[in-house]
Design an enzyme around this catalytic site. Sequence first.
Site, PDB file in Angstrom:
ATOM      1  N   ASN A 120      22.394 -17.857 -16.011  1.00  0.00           N
ATOM      2  CA  ASN A 120      21.547 -16.668 -15.821  1.00  0.00           C
ATOM      3  C   ASN A 120      21.797 -15.948 -14.492  1.00  0.00           C
ATOM      4  OD1 ASN A 120      20.243 -18.488 -14.226  1.00  0.00           O
ATOM      5  ND2 ASN A 120      18.247 -18.288 -15.193  1.00  0.00           N
ATOM      6  N   TYR A 150      17.612 -28.674  -6.663  1.00  0.00           N
ATOM      7  CA  TYR A 150      16.713 -28.516  -7.811  1.00  0.00           C
ATOM      8  C   TYR A 150      15.829 -29.752  -8.039  1.00  0.00           C
ATOM      9  CZ  TYR A 150      18.818 -24.123  -9.445  1.00  0.00           C
ATOM     10  OH  TYR A 150      19.218 -22.807  -9.584  1.00  0.00           O
ATOM     11  N   GLU A 210      14.435 -23.718   0.949  1.00  0.00           N
ATOM     12  CA  GLU A 210      15.754 -23.432   0.372  1.00  0.00           C
ATOM     13  C   GLU A 210      16.711 -22.850   1.414  1.00  0.00           C
ATOM     14  OE1 GLU A 210      15.017 -21.045  -3.102  1.00  0.00           O
ATOM     15  OE2 GLU A 210      14.045 -22.707  -4.155  1.00  0.00           O
ATOM     16  N   LYS A 247      25.201 -17.347  -9.120  1.00  0.00           N
ATOM     17  CA  LYS A 247      25.577 -18.586  -9.818  1.00  0.00           C
ATOM     18  C   LYS A 247      27.019 -18.514 -10.353  1.00  0.00           C
ATOM     19  CE  LYS A 247      20.842 -19.874 -11.159  1.00  0.00           C
ATOM     20  NZ  LYS A 247      19.994 -20.350 -12.296  1.00  0.00           N
ATOM     21  N   HIS A 255      19.899 -17.126  -8.704  1.00  0.00           N
ATOM     22  CA  HIS A 255      18.691 -17.865  -8.316  1.00  0.00           C
ATOM     23  C   HIS A 255      18.010 -17.082  -7.208  1.00  0.00           C
ATOM     24  CE1 HIS A 255      15.997 -20.991  -6.849  1.00  0.00           C
ATOM     25  NE2 HIS A 255      16.340 -20.566  -5.637  1.00  0.00           N
TER      26      HIS A 255
END
Length: 143
Positions: A114, A51, A128, A11, A117
Site C-alpha cells: 500500500n 511493527y 518511529e 514502501k 506508511h
Amino acid sequence: MAVERTLSIIKPDAVAKNVIGQIVSRFEQAGLRVVAAKMVQLSQSDAEGFYAEHKERPFFKDLVGFMTSGPVVVQVLEGEGAVLKNRELMGATNPKEAAAGTIRADFAESIDANAVHGSDSTTSAAREVAYFFAETELCPRTR
Ligand code: IDP
C-alpha cells in the site's frame, strides 16, 4: 496549529514502481518539509521491531516479509499538523477504500502493498522517528 514531525516510509512497492519523487512532491505541495531522509533495506529484525504493535495480528508475517522485500525510503516530515496531514495525503490503509487523489488511491495495489506508511499519532511519531534517526540526523527548517 502546532508544528509536528511525522515518520513516512515509502514502501518497497512504490520504490519498485519508481514513484519516490511523485510521492515526495505530494508532501511538499501540501506544505510538509523533508527534514531527514534515507533509503534502506530493512532487515527482518528492523521490520519486526518497527511493527511490534502488530505482532499478534494474522498479517504480521506477511507485513514483515513485504517490508523486507526491497529497499524503502524513510523520511521525517515536518510542518503544521504534520501527522494528520500526512495521513490525509496517504488515504485509507486499503487502497480500494482510499479517497480519490490520495497516494494510496493513485499508487497502491493492495492492502499489503500500500505504498506508504505514516505515523498515526504524535506519540507514535516520536517513537518511529527515534527508531530510524538520531536527533543529530534531523535538519529542522521551521525553528
Ligand atoms: P496504516 O499503515 O494505514 O497505519 P495499520 O493498521 O497500522 O495501517 O497496519 C499497518 C500495515 O499492515 C498496513 O499499512 C498494511 O500494509 C498492513 N495491513 C494492515 N491490515 C492488513 C490486513 O488486513 N491484511 C494485510 N495487511 C494488512
